[in-house]
Scaffold this active site. Structure first.
Site, mmCIF file in Angstrom:
data_model
loop_
_atom_site.group_PDB
_atom_site.id
_atom_site.type_symbol
_atom_site.label_atom_id
_atom_site.label_comp_id
_atom_site.label_asym_id
_atom_site.label_seq_id
_atom_site.Cartn_x
_atom_site.Cartn_y
_atom_site.Cartn_z
ATOM 1 N N LYS A 152 -60.577 -15.152 -47.808
ATOM 2 C CA LYS A 152 -60.664 -16.140 -46.726
ATOM 3 C C LYS A 152 -59.710 -17.305 -46.968
ATOM 4 O O LYS A 152 -59.618 -17.793 -48.104
ATOM 5 C CB LYS A 152 -62.070 -16.741 -46.657
ATOM 6 C CG LYS A 152 -63.131 -15.844 -46.061
ATOM 7 C CD LYS A 152 -64.431 -16.643 -45.926
ATOM 8 C CE LYS A 152 -65.490 -15.878 -45.179
ATOM 9 N NZ LYS A 152 -66.729 -16.646 -45.020
ATOM 10 N N GLU A 269 -74.649 -21.654 -40.756
ATOM 11 C CA GLU A 269 -74.392 -20.235 -40.472
ATOM 12 C C GLU A 269 -74.806 -19.344 -41.643
ATOM 13 O O GLU A 269 -74.506 -19.643 -42.793
ATOM 14 C CB GLU A 269 -72.904 -20.017 -40.193
ATOM 15 C CG GLU A 269 -72.415 -20.785 -38.982
ATOM 16 C CD GLU A 269 -71.001 -20.387 -38.553
ATOM 17 O OE1 GLU A 269 -70.721 -20.457 -37.356
ATOM 18 O OE2 GLU A 269 -70.181 -20.007 -39.426
ATOM 19 N N ARG A 286 -69.957 -29.937 -36.316
ATOM 20 C CA ARG A 286 -69.509 -30.381 -34.986
ATOM 21 C C ARG A 286 -70.415 -29.750 -33.936
ATOM 22 O O ARG A 286 -71.254 -28.925 -34.257
ATOM 23 C CB ARG A 286 -68.084 -29.901 -34.751
ATOM 24 C CG ARG A 286 -67.983 -28.393 -34.990
ATOM 25 C CD ARG A 286 -66.668 -27.803 -34.589
ATOM 26 N NE ARG A 286 -66.337 -26.620 -35.350
ATOM 27 C CZ ARG A 286 -66.785 -25.400 -35.130
ATOM 28 N NH1 ARG A 286 -67.611 -25.162 -34.135
ATOM 29 N NH2 ARG A 286 -66.431 -24.377 -35.888
#
Ligand code: ADP
Length: 441
Positions: A152, A269, A286
């Protein structure tokens, strides 16, 4: 409470923020690039200021221009929306220095999230969690956590900058390509490695916190219908969770927020593997694209709450006051051609007829005659339906998708119609590989 908020974003989210501000009696200043002079957010805000030419780097990412617009118009706060500067710790810091309240978390909360979550004993995906500089080190870590692994980009976002490596043989090539790609796409070559969890569901929790440390969670959103790690369909509640698991994961989400002393709205998440194990992957600090489905089932205006929390108000809601009614589904209508590998489709929108009726909400800034500029994200509308149960929410999606008419640019409306009629989707039987496995993308 704030008197005047500068909206440092564009499109549907700028309009969405303006709506909550108007209801709260707060004046708004919409900044815009030359390409957005005739946009709806500019028309509906109380004031507007041009901050530069069309390319984002010269306008929506141009920090000095945005801050001067705020000073000139006398704004006491800035709402960054999502994307652009919304998770930029430097921007949060500069706002603070200029005595302008950034409507989002502190610089520290943005930067420390990963480390703090781990320190607080949150189950994270096994992996490096720190930047890996060279290939040798990377290979050692990959070997230790076991293949497949996911590389990532630290600066990645929106599902971009990720690659799966299935075995040690292909490792070197992929590692180097990822570094080069990350540098090109995000201006930062830093990457890290995680265990790749196969066929998981993406489950996320909206959390809301105030400055006194009171944090609550809303029922989960299931965002597993993804194309190349980018969300396309979201629903709440998840067909995969029961009350017990919801409570367990929700409490964990609150623990993550508490660990970083979070005092605004955010999203925690997780990925949930087929055996029911779940791992924290990241926290988005956000307001998110998919926030409306949570608003539909809880009746909470998340943007209003976000503004109130940033202004230092107390959260007057307890966990047991959060209930949800029925089921909501959102599909993201991007100006893209699903027949041609989802390439962006720009140009003039010739016809734009928005669906309505019971349980239908459309968040958009588009109108007939609008020219879609080629410079920005391709999201043009979000179609959200709410029903007493999942079946009704799906029936409303089908009906609303039939009513929706967008001419002049390509959209995935018929692609979503296929999903709403697909057997496994109807059973709630899907994971993040769904579109790939069904050969739908
Ligand atoms: P972004 O910030 O780009 O949205 P995320 O870390 O949220 O990136 O990941 C986006 C998606 O990629 C997730 O929803 C999930 O489908 C997939 N993903 C991320 N990490 C993993 C992992 N370790 N194993 C399997 N899938 C993953």
């Amino acid at each position: 409470m704030f008197k005047k908020i500068l909206i440092a974003n564009r499109g549907e989210i700028a309009l969405r923020i303006n709506r909550s501000c108007q209801e709260l009696g707060i004046k708004t200043v919409q900044v815009y690039s030359e390409a957005d002079k005739y946009s709806m957010p500019v028309r509906l805000a109380d004031e507007s200021v041009c901050i530069g030419p069309a390319p984002s780097l010269e306008s929506y990412l141009n920090i000095p221009q945005i801050l001067s617009a705020a000073e000139v118009t006398g704004c006491d706060s800035i709402h960054p929306g999502y994307g652009f500067l919304s998770e930029n710790p430097y921007f949060a810091e500069v706002c603070e220095t200029c005595n302008i309240q950034f409507i989002g978390p502190s610089k520290e909360a943005i930067l420390l999230m990963g480390d703090k979550a781990k320190a607080a004993g949150i189950q994270v995906v096994p992996g490096s969690k720190t930047v890996i500089k060279d290939e040798g080190e990377a290979k050692k870590i990959a070997h230790k956590i076991g293949y497949p692994v996911l590389i990532k980009a630290v600066a990645g976002g929106g599902g971009k900058g990720m690659r799966v490596v299935w075995s040690g043989d292909s490792f070197e090539n992929v590692f180097n390509t990822c570094q080069t790609e990350a540098q090109k796409a995000f201006g930062n070559p830093d990457i890290y490695i995680e265990k790749y969890i196969e066929n998981p569901r993406h489950i996320e929790f909206q959390v809301i916190g105030d400055k006194k440390g009171h944090v609550i969670y809303c029922p989960e959103r299931d965002c597993s219908i993804q194309r190349r790690h980018q969300k396309l369909v979201e629903e709440t509640p998840s067909p995969a969770l029961n009350g017990k698991l919801r409570k367990k994961m929700g409490k964990m989400a609150v623990k993550v927020a508490e660990a970083i002393d979070y005092h605004t709205v955010g999203t925690v998440e997780f990925i949930l593997d087929p055996k029911g194990n779940f791992y924290f992957i990241e926290m988005n600090t956000r307001i998110q694209v998919e926030h409306p489905i949570t608003e539909m089932v809880t009746g909470i205006d998340l943007v209003k709450l976000q503004i109130c929390m940033a202004a230092g108000e107390e959260l007057r809601l307890d966990q047991d006051e959060i209930s949800f009614q029925g089921h909501a589904i959102e599909v993201r209508i991007n100006a893209e051609d699903p027949e041609k590998d989802f390439i962006p489709s720009v140009g003039e929108v010739k016809e734009f007829i928005v669906p309505g009726g019971p349980g239908v909400r459309v968040d958009t800034a588009i109108f007939a005659g609008y020219q879609i500029p080629p410079y920005y994200d391709s999201l043009i509308a979000k179609l959200i339906t709410h029903g007493r149960n999942r079946k009704e929410a799906i029936e409303r999606q089908k009906r609303a998708l039939r009513e929706f008419r967008i001419e002049g640019v390509k959209t995935p409306i018929s692609f979503f119609q296929k999903i709403m009629n697909e057997e496994d989707f109807l059973k709630g039987n899907y994971n993040t590989s769904y579109l790939y496995q069904k050969k739908l993308s």
